[in-house]
Write a protein that holds these residues in place. Structure first.
Motif, short mmCIF file in Angstrom:
data_model
loop_
_atom_site.label_atom_id
_atom_site.label_comp_id
_atom_site.label_asym_id
_atom_site.label_seq_id
_atom_site.Cartn_x
_atom_site.Cartn_y
_atom_site.Cartn_z
N PHE A 65 -37.24 -4.51 -47.54
CA PHE A 65 -36.62 -3.29 -48.05
C PHE A 65 -35.11 -3.32 -47.83
CE2 PHE A 65 -40.71 -2.43 -45.96
CZ PHE A 65 -41.49 -2.19 -47.08
N TYR B 297 -39.36 4.66 -52.26
CA TYR B 297 -39.85 4.49 -53.63
C TYR B 297 -40.91 3.42 -53.73
CZ TYR B 297 -36.45 7.83 -55.31
OH TYR B 297 -35.78 9.00 -55.54
N ARG B 298 -40.88 2.43 -52.85
CA ARG B 298 -41.96 1.45 -52.79
C ARG B 298 -43.26 2.13 -52.34
NH1 ARG B 298 -40.60 -3.84 -51.53
NH2 ARG B 298 -42.85 -4.25 -51.63
N ASP C 247 -44.86 4.09 -55.11
CA ASP C 247 -45.57 3.24 -56.07
C ASP C 247 -47.04 3.05 -55.70
OD1 ASP C 247 -43.36 2.84 -57.67
OD2 ASP C 247 -42.77 0.95 -56.73
N PRO D 203 -43.99 2.08 -44.82
CA PRO D 203 -43.64 0.89 -45.59
C PRO D 203 -44.18 -0.41 -45.00
CG PRO D 203 -41.75 2.34 -45.38
CD PRO D 203 -42.79 2.86 -44.45
N VAL E 299 -47.05 -0.63 -47.65
CA VAL E 299 -46.55 -1.58 -48.63
C VAL E 299 -46.77 -3.01 -48.15
CG1 VAL E 299 -44.52 -2.37 -49.92
CG2 VAL E 299 -44.81 0.08 -49.43
N GLU E 300 -46.42 -3.27 -46.88
CA GLU E 300 -46.54 -4.61 -46.31
C GLU E 300 -47.27 -4.55 -44.97
OE1 GLU E 300 -45.62 -7.27 -47.86
OE2 GLU E 300 -44.30 -6.48 -49.43
#
Length: 216
Positions: A8, A16-17, A20, A166, A186-187
């Protein structure tokens, strides 16, 4: 030799990730309250709360460190006086529970109460009955703070509790999923270093900073 990538650019990109991967359309049909679980998570939580048309707030907490290692978190105390202890570390360092509870009371009386009252104009977070709660942070290290905040939300009667972050260590996923209704990330990393390692820019935020962000 390989190194973990930067995922990031900054907190805004991370927010914003997260958007999504969140089921935003479904969530917009429901009533949500978004709570940041750290100062650093607040800018991310603000972006997501705006997208959801949700109420934005903080779940305040303080870390308790080992007496001889001020970088080692052994417990967390939240604004609702929920104390979560890292039992394995407490045993390793042979730390008494009296010390932990004494320190948690000191932090509650001298730091948490002040921040809560100032941030919310003397209004405490006392009732989450029938509310869907989305807890957000910029990343999880040990997951201890997030677990304490989940338990605090349960204590306050939340209807449902979801967590969004995130980046997360793989080792924390099962623990979080065991008591949260949903977990979004995310990750995930098997070999987690530290949160700031995965951001290009991650400036430290303090209480004064979130007060400013709240007013923007």
């Amino acid at each position: 030799m390989t190194t973990d990538p930067i995922f990031f650019k900054n907190r805004e990109v991370a927010a914003y990730r997260l958007l999504d991967i969140l089921p935003i359309d479904k969530m917009k049909l429901e009533d949500w309250t978004v709570l940041s679980t750290s100062y650093g998570g607040y800018p991310i939580a603000k972006i997501i709360a705006k997208e959801l048309n949700a109420q934005l707030d903080m779940m305040f907490s303080k870390k308790i460190y080992a007496p001889n290692n001020h970088e080692c978190e052994i417990a967390i105390v939240t604004e609702v006086e929920e104390v979560l202890i890292h039992e394995e570390l407490v045993k390793v360092f042979d730390i008494s529970l009296d010390l932990i509870y004494g320190q948690s009371k000191f932090l509650y009386d001298n730091e948490l109460s002040y921040e809560v009252n100032k941030f919310r104009d003397d209004r405490k977070l006392t009732n989450l009955n029938e509310k869907n709660i989305l807890l957000i942070d910029e990343g999880l290290n040990t997951g201890l703070t997030m677990m304490a905040c989940i338990k605090s939300a349960i204590k306050l009667g939340a209807k449902s509790i979801s967590v969004a972050t995130p980046v997360i260590p793989s080792a924390s996923i099962q623990t979080i999923e065991s008591i949260a209704d949903d977990l979004y990330y995310v990750e995930k990393l098997d070999h987690f270093i530290s949160i700031n390692f995965y951001y290009d820019t991650l400036n430290e935020l303090k209480f004064e900073d979130i007060e400013t962000i709240k007013k923007d």
